[in-house]
Design a protein around this motif. Structure first.
Motif, PDB file in Angstrom:
ATOM      1  N   VAL A 166       0.840  -1.195   0.000  1.00  0.00           N
ATOM      2  CA  VAL A 166       0.000   0.000   0.000  1.00  0.00           C
ATOM      3  C   VAL A 166       0.879   1.251   0.000  1.00  0.00           C
ATOM      4  CG1 VAL A 166      -1.653   1.355   1.352  1.00  0.00           C
ATOM      5  CG2 VAL A 166      -2.009  -1.089   1.028  1.00  0.00           C
ATOM      6  N   GLU A 167       1.945   1.218   0.786  1.00  0.00           N
ATOM      7  CA  GLU A 167       2.861   2.371   0.817  1.00  0.00           C
ATOM      8  C   GLU A 167       3.489   2.575  -0.567  1.00  0.00           C
ATOM      9  OE1 GLU A 167       7.012   3.992   2.779  1.00  0.00           O
ATOM     10  OE2 GLU A 167       6.249   2.051   3.435  1.00  0.00           O
ATOM     11  N   PHE A 168       3.907   1.452  -1.176  1.00  0.00           N
ATOM     12  CA  PHE A 168       4.538   1.521  -2.503  1.00  0.00           C
ATOM     13  C   PHE A 168       3.535   2.069  -3.535  1.00  0.00           C
ATOM     14  CE2 PHE A 168       6.025  -0.413  -6.552  1.00  0.00           C
ATOM     15  CZ  PHE A 168       7.321   0.099  -6.557  1.00  0.00           C
ATOM     16  N   ALA A 169       2.291   1.602  -3.432  1.00  0.00           N
ATOM     17  CA  ALA A 169       1.250   2.064  -4.367  1.00  0.00           C
ATOM     18  C   ALA A 169       1.012   3.559  -4.198  1.00  0.00           C
ATOM     19  CB  ALA A 169      -0.048   1.306  -4.119  1.00  0.00           C
ATOM     20  N   HIS A 170       1.052   4.021  -2.955  1.00  0.00           N
ATOM     21  CA  HIS A 170       0.826   5.438  -2.664  1.00  0.00           C
ATOM     22  C   HIS A 170       1.943   6.293  -3.277  1.00  0.00           C
ATOM     23  CE1 HIS A 170      -0.322   8.993  -0.458  1.00  0.00           C
ATOM     24  NE2 HIS A 170       0.878   9.078   0.056  1.00  0.00           N
ATOM     25  N   LEU A 171       3.185   5.895  -3.032  1.00  0.00           N
ATOM     26  CA  LEU A 171       4.324   6.662  -3.552  1.00  0.00           C
ATOM     27  C   LEU A 171       4.365   6.671  -5.078  1.00  0.00           C
ATOM     28  CD1 LEU A 171       7.141   5.417  -1.117  1.00  0.00           C
ATOM     29  CD2 LEU A 171       6.232   7.738  -1.235  1.00  0.00           C
ATOM     30  N   THR A 172       4.120   5.488  -5.677  1.00  0.00           N
ATOM     31  CA  THR A 172       4.205   5.405  -7.149  1.00  0.00           C
ATOM     32  C   THR A 172       2.995   6.065  -7.798  1.00  0.00           C
ATOM     33  OG1 THR A 172       3.247   3.185  -7.042  1.00  0.00           O
ATOM     34  CG2 THR A 172       5.641   3.338  -7.217  1.00  0.00           C
ATOM     35  N   GLY A 173       1.868   6.092  -7.093  1.00  0.00           N
ATOM     36  CA  GLY A 173       0.677   6.779  -7.613  1.00  0.00           C
ATOM     37  C   GLY A 173       0.926   8.274  -7.712  1.00  0.00           C
ATOM     38  N   ASP A 174       1.540   8.833  -6.650  1.00  0.00           N
ATOM     39  CA  ASP A 174       1.891  10.256  -6.677  1.00  0.00           C
ATOM     40  C   ASP A 174       2.841  10.531  -7.828  1.00  0.00           C
ATOM     41  OD1 ASP A 174       0.369  10.899  -4.567  1.00  0.00           O
ATOM     42  OD2 ASP A 174       1.971  10.958  -3.075  1.00  0.00           O
ATOM     43  N   ARG A 175       3.799   9.634  -8.000  1.00  0.00           N
ATOM     44  CA  ARG A 175       4.799   9.828  -9.051  1.00  0.00           C
ATOM     45  C   ARG A 175       4.129   9.754 -10.433  1.00  0.00           C
ATOM     46  NH1 ARG A 175       9.757  12.121  -8.891  1.00  0.00           N
ATOM     47  NH2 ARG A 175      10.929  11.540 -10.719  1.00  0.00           N
ATOM     48  N   GLN A 176       3.221   8.799 -10.574  1.00  0.00           N
ATOM     49  CA  GLN A 176       2.514   8.635 -11.854  1.00  0.00           C
ATOM     50  C   GLN A 176       1.766   9.920 -12.209  1.00  0.00           C
ATOM     51  OE1 GLN A 176       0.130   5.031 -12.267  1.00  0.00           O
ATOM     52  NE2 GLN A 176      -1.397   6.202 -13.351  1.00  0.00           N
ATOM     53  N   ASN A 177       1.116  10.536 -11.214  1.00  0.00           N
ATOM     54  CA  ASN A 177       0.387  11.779 -11.476  1.00  0.00           C
ATOM     55  C   ASN A 177       1.323  12.907 -11.860  1.00  0.00           C
ATOM     56  OD1 ASN A 177      -1.984  10.505 -10.834  1.00  0.00           O
ATOM     57  ND2 ASN A 177      -1.891  11.082  -8.676  1.00  0.00           N
ATOM     58  N   ASP A 178       2.556  12.855 -11.329  1.00  0.00           N
ATOM     59  CA  ASP A 178       3.533  13.913 -11.620  1.00  0.00           C
ATOM     60  C   ASP A 178       4.163  13.787 -12.997  1.00  0.00           C
ATOM     61  OD1 ASP A 178       3.241  15.255  -9.316  1.00  0.00           O
ATOM     62  OD2 ASP A 178       4.909  14.328  -8.255  1.00  0.00           O
ATOM     63  N   LEU A 179       4.150  12.563 -13.553  1.00  0.00           N
ATOM     64  CA  LEU A 179       4.835  12.359 -14.839  1.00  0.00           C
ATOM     65  C   LEU A 179       4.133  13.139 -15.948  1.00  0.00           C
ATOM     66  CD1 LEU A 179       5.507   8.515 -14.660  1.00  0.00           C
ATOM     67  CD2 LEU A 179       7.258  10.287 -14.664  1.00  0.00           C
ATOM     68  N   LYS A 180       4.945  13.819 -16.767  1.00  0.00           N
ATOM     69  CA  LYS A 180       4.354  14.561 -17.898  1.00  0.00           C
ATOM     70  C   LYS A 180       4.389  13.699 -19.160  1.00  0.00           C
ATOM     71  CE  LYS A 180       3.960  18.449 -15.589  1.00  0.00           C
ATOM     72  NZ  LYS A 180       4.069  17.773 -14.303  1.00  0.00           N
ATOM     73  N   GLN A 517       6.627  15.501   1.785  1.00  0.00           N
ATOM     74  CA  GLN A 517       7.768  15.335   0.883  1.00  0.00           C
ATOM     75  C   GLN A 517       7.308  15.258  -0.557  1.00  0.00           C
ATOM     76  OE1 GLN A 517      10.285  12.231   2.214  1.00  0.00           O
ATOM     77  NE2 GLN A 517      10.393  13.026   4.274  1.00  0.00           N
ATOM     78  N   ALA A 518       6.181  14.619  -0.780  1.00  0.00           N
ATOM     79  CA  ALA A 518       5.679  14.536  -2.150  1.00  0.00           C
ATOM     80  C   ALA A 518       5.273  15.929  -2.617  1.00  0.00           C
ATOM     81  CB  ALA A 518       4.489  13.601  -2.218  1.00  0.00           C
ATOM     82  N   LYS A 519       4.808  16.750  -1.643  1.00  0.00           N
ATOM     83  CA  LYS A 519       4.314  18.075  -1.989  1.00  0.00           C
ATOM     84  C   LYS A 519       5.362  18.895  -2.710  1.00  0.00           C
ATOM     85  CE  LYS A 519       0.890  19.312   1.280  1.00  0.00           C
ATOM     86  NZ  LYS A 519       0.691  19.846   2.609  1.00  0.00           N
ATOM     87  N   ILE A 520       6.589  18.809  -2.225  1.00  0.00           N
ATOM     88  CA  ILE A 520       7.597  19.702  -2.796  1.00  0.00           C
ATOM     89  C   ILE A 520       7.856  19.374  -4.254  1.00  0.00           C
ATOM     90  CG2 ILE A 520       9.627  18.364  -2.148  1.00  0.00           C
ATOM     91  CD1 ILE A 520      10.469  21.562  -1.454  1.00  0.00           C
ATOM     92  N   ALA A 521       7.784  18.078  -4.561  1.00  0.00           N
ATOM     93  CA  ALA A 521       8.037  17.704  -5.956  1.00  0.00           C
ATOM     94  C   ALA A 521       6.970  18.326  -6.845  1.00  0.00           C
ATOM     95  CB  ALA A 521       8.038  16.200  -6.090  1.00  0.00           C
ATOM     96  N   LYS A 522       5.783  18.561  -6.247  1.00  0.00           N
ATOM     97  CA  LYS A 522       4.703  19.124  -7.048  1.00  0.00           C
ATOM     98  C   LYS A 522       4.696  20.650  -6.998  1.00  0.00           C
ATOM     99  CE  LYS A 522       1.749  15.243  -6.074  1.00  0.00           C
ATOM    100  NZ  LYS A 522       0.790  14.778  -5.114  1.00  0.00           N
ATOM    101  N   LEU A 523       5.313  21.207  -5.961  1.00  0.00           N
ATOM    102  CA  LEU A 523       5.244  22.661  -5.792  1.00  0.00           C
ATOM    103  C   LEU A 523       5.670  23.381  -7.056  1.00  0.00           C
ATOM    104  CD1 LEU A 523       6.518  23.635  -2.276  1.00  0.00           C
ATOM    105  CD2 LEU A 523       4.368  24.200  -3.338  1.00  0.00           C
ATOM    106  N   GLY A 524       6.868  22.985  -7.535  1.00  0.00           N
ATOM    107  CA  GLY A 524       7.374  23.565  -8.774  1.00  0.00           C
ATOM    108  C   GLY A 524       7.172  25.062  -8.822  1.00  0.00           C
ATOM    109  N   LEU A 525       7.396  25.703  -7.722  1.00  0.00           N
ATOM    110  CA  LEU A 525       7.227  27.151  -7.601  1.00  0.00           C
ATOM    111  C   LEU A 525       5.782  27.605  -7.765  1.00  0.00           C
ATOM    112  CD1 LEU A 525      10.198  28.773  -9.442  1.00  0.00           C
ATOM    113  CD2 LEU A 525       9.557  29.015  -7.077  1.00  0.00           C
ATOM    114  N   GLU A 526       5.214  28.048  -6.683  1.00  0.00           N
ATOM    115  CA  GLU A 526       3.846  28.564  -6.785  1.00  0.00           C
ATOM    116  C   GLU A 526       3.860  29.938  -7.445  1.00  0.00           C
ATOM    117  OE1 GLU A 526       2.984  28.657  -2.678  1.00  0.00           O
ATOM    118  OE2 GLU A 526       2.105  26.657  -2.673  1.00  0.00           O
ATOM    119  N   LEU A 527       5.036  30.345  -7.909  1.00  0.00           N
ATOM    120  CA  LEU A 527       5.189  31.734  -8.351  1.00  0.00           C
ATOM    121  C   LEU A 527       4.322  32.091  -9.536  1.00  0.00           C
ATOM    122  CD1 LEU A 527       9.031  31.787  -8.017  1.00  0.00           C
ATOM    123  CD2 LEU A 527       7.343  32.317  -6.299  1.00  0.00           C
TER     124      LEU A 527
END
Length: 587
Positions: A166-180, A517-527
């Motif tokens: 479940v932990e692995f699915a959670h981490l990889t799910g976040d990553r999958q959403n981040d992939l362009k 921690q996942a948040k920062i990868a997504k932050l990508g500057l709120e600027l």
């Protein structure tokens, strides 16, 4: 929007190059000040997350802390320099602003971009490391599970395994959403779907083995599941770290659809430039496409009519290309009006022939798929295997497993042909995933059915067969959805990036402490939120500023490519490239 654009350079460049005009509108000055303060606030929020990450990851703590301090300092400097309130009081000459210290702004902006980029790169490294650590935990527990010999021990270890999955699915799910990258996204979704389905299979296959320790077919069944899970875990890591073992090609052989698309682009390119490719080059491209059509003409499942049409169109395509090459070679020597008109006709006829060929293979693949899916919806063979297994009728089970093998070959062939006409790379990947699933699940159903036939009164063996049959049925129903999507793309009924993975259900993730921690990868500057005020202002500034604004947009896209790097995409490939880019940014 289409990603996070860092617009700060545009804002800063415009200000640096701002002509010292006697009249500066109050609105402009207020906008400048608001943005300066907003930048500082956003950097502050951004850095807070960075510092939290630093505290949790000892080995990167120092690097991260330095980058955070730099970013904070740059944000504060920008806020000070954009404090334009003092401009209303000319007597306070000592106050330094963006209008009096342009080099200061340049330095601060440069420092802000490079430090924020460093924070993003470090955060990304941490996310990747978390996924690898999580995968290693899963693998270690799987090794234990494979060796257990008592039910009690198995239950204990399996519950730990479940939590880790479940932990692995959670981490990889976040990553999958981040992939362009749509291809990576589809491959990630396919691998995660395998892991989700296999978790249940691993449970029942292992229980069957523990219940019938001397049964060969039960062992074969269990080994298959473990093997498939390890492959899927490996693929996730390959995608996350962007590595392929032994430099394998990322994609299976080129599909007819993409071959035709590239060929037509080259042919149509002759209108612009008669010399940009050789006739050998075009002939080879056509040969490759026609070789692939043999997958259709050699297939036992292609109708006589489709086979004839494909062969006719292949012959015609060769003739059209010959004609095209002949006119093209003449036009290279002398560009008369007549020859250019003949070339245009030859280009149109060649492209039309390729379109007809594409339509024909599309029709062959999709009509075969529609027929097979309709024919197999009753799951007669699976039902018969369950019944004859419970009866312990080994002979009948053997007869139905032969039928299932035939069915598997048909469905695998169907997936191969569909891949040629799937129209987008994500859909191609989904076809490959389906082909693998049938290829692997067929033999697993057979070994599970043999085990049940040998132990007809075993509840566990019966439950195990059910689980593998369900996986087969679920893949068949996914195929109907996939077929619909392939037809939609062909008919132009949807965009190329629609959700091609709707059929690959994700594991429900649990909330974990790693969320920050996942948040920062997504932050990508709120600027990007901050500059709308200035944007609307800059539009009103005079035309003489246009050049400045364009220059600023160039800077903006450069900053964006740095951000993309942190997501493992874009043109910058190594950390070296990235920091070089950060250093050379000029204003």
């Amino acid at each position: 929007g289409s990603g996070i654009k860092i617009k700060i350079p545009l804002f800063i460049t415009t200000l640096i190059n701002h002509k010292d005009r006697p009249k500066r509108s109050d609105k402009t000055l207020q906008a400048i000040q608001r943005v300066g303060q907003a930048v500082n606030l956003a950097v502050g929020r951004f850095v807070t997350v960075g510092e939290a990450i630093a505290n949790e990851n000892r080995e990167l703590k120092e690097e991260m802390s330095v980058a955070c301090i730099e970013a904070r300092r740059a944000g504060e400097t920008i806020a000070q320099l954009t404090d334009v309130a003092s401009l209303d009081h000319p007597e306070s000459d000592s106050h330094i602003t963006i209008f009096t210290d342009k080099t200061g702004v340049v330095k601060a902006a440069r420092l802000l971009l490079s430090s924020v980029t460093k924070v993003l790169v470090l955060a990304d490294r941490i996310v990747i490391k978390q996924i690898i650590t999580s995968r290693n935990k899963v693998l270690a527990t799987m090794d234990q599970l494979e060796k257990v010999s008592s039910f009690q021990e198995f239950v204990q270890i399996f519950s730990q395994f479940g939590n880790e999955m479940v932990e692995f699915a959670h981490l990889t799910g976040d990553r999958q959403n981040d992939l362009k990258d749509e291809k990576k996204k589809a491959r990630m979704a396919a691998s995660r779907a395998v892991l989700e389905k296999c978790t249940m299979m691993l449970l029942t296959a292992s229980k069957t083995c523990l219940r019938h320790p001397d049964c060969e077919s039960a062992r074969i069944n269990k080994d298959g599941v473990f093997h498939r899970m390890r492959l899927a875990l490996e693929q996730v890591i390959e995608i996350v770290t962007d590595s392929r073992p032994n430099g394998e090609n990322e994609m299976a052989p080129i599909s007819i659809y993409s071959g035709i698309k590239e060929f037509k682009n080259k042919v149509e390119g002759l209108r612009e430039n008669l010399y940009f490719l050789s006739k050998e080059n075009l002939s080879t491209m056509l040969e490759v496409i026609l070789e692939h059509t043999e997958d259709f003409t050699d297939s036992a499942y292609t109708s006589h009519e489709h086979r004839e049409h494909i062969l006719e169109l292949s012959k015609q395509a060769k003739m059209e290309l010959e004609q095209l090459v002949s006119v093209w070679m003449q036009a290279q020597n002398q560009k008369t009006k007549d020859l250019m008109e003949d070339l245009e006709v030859a280009i149109l006829k060649t492209c039309q022939c390729m379109n007809d060929l594409k339509r024909e293979v599309h029709s062959a693949a999709t009509s075969l798929a529609a027929d097979l899916l309709k024919y197999h919806t009753d799951h007669m063979v699976l039902k018969a295997l369950k019944i004859t297994g419970v009866e312990g009728n080994l002979e009948a089970v053997a007869e139905y497993t032969c039928k299932l093998s035939e069915q598997k070959e048909q469905l695998v062939e169907m997936c191969r042909l569909l891949r040629h006409v799937s129209g987008t790379e994500p859909l191609e990947i989904t076809c490959i995933h389906a082909e693998d699933t049938f290829q692997v699940t067929g033999p697993q159903i057979i070994s599970a059915a043999e085990t049940l036939a040998l132990h007809p009164s075993s509840k566990i063996a019966k439950e195990n067969l059910e689980v593998f049959c369900e996986a087969w049925e679920s893949q068949l129903s996914d195929m109907s959805l996939l077929l619909r999507e392939i037809n939609d793309v062909f008919e132009g009924r949807r965009g190329k990036n629609a959700k091609h993975n709707a059929n690959l259900k994700a594991l429900k993730p649990v909330k974990l402490d790693t969320e920050e921690q996942a948040k920062i990868a997504k932050l990508g500057l709120e600027l990007h939120l901050l500059t709308s005020d200035v944007d609307s202002e800059t539009e009103k500034w005079e035309d003489q500023e246009n050049e400045i604004v364009q220059h600023g947009q160039g800077m903006s896209s450069m900053a964006y490519s740095m951000y993309l790097f942190t997501r493992g995409e874009g043109l910058l490939k190594t950390t070296q490239d990235l920091f070089h880019q950060a250093e050379v940014m000029y204003f």
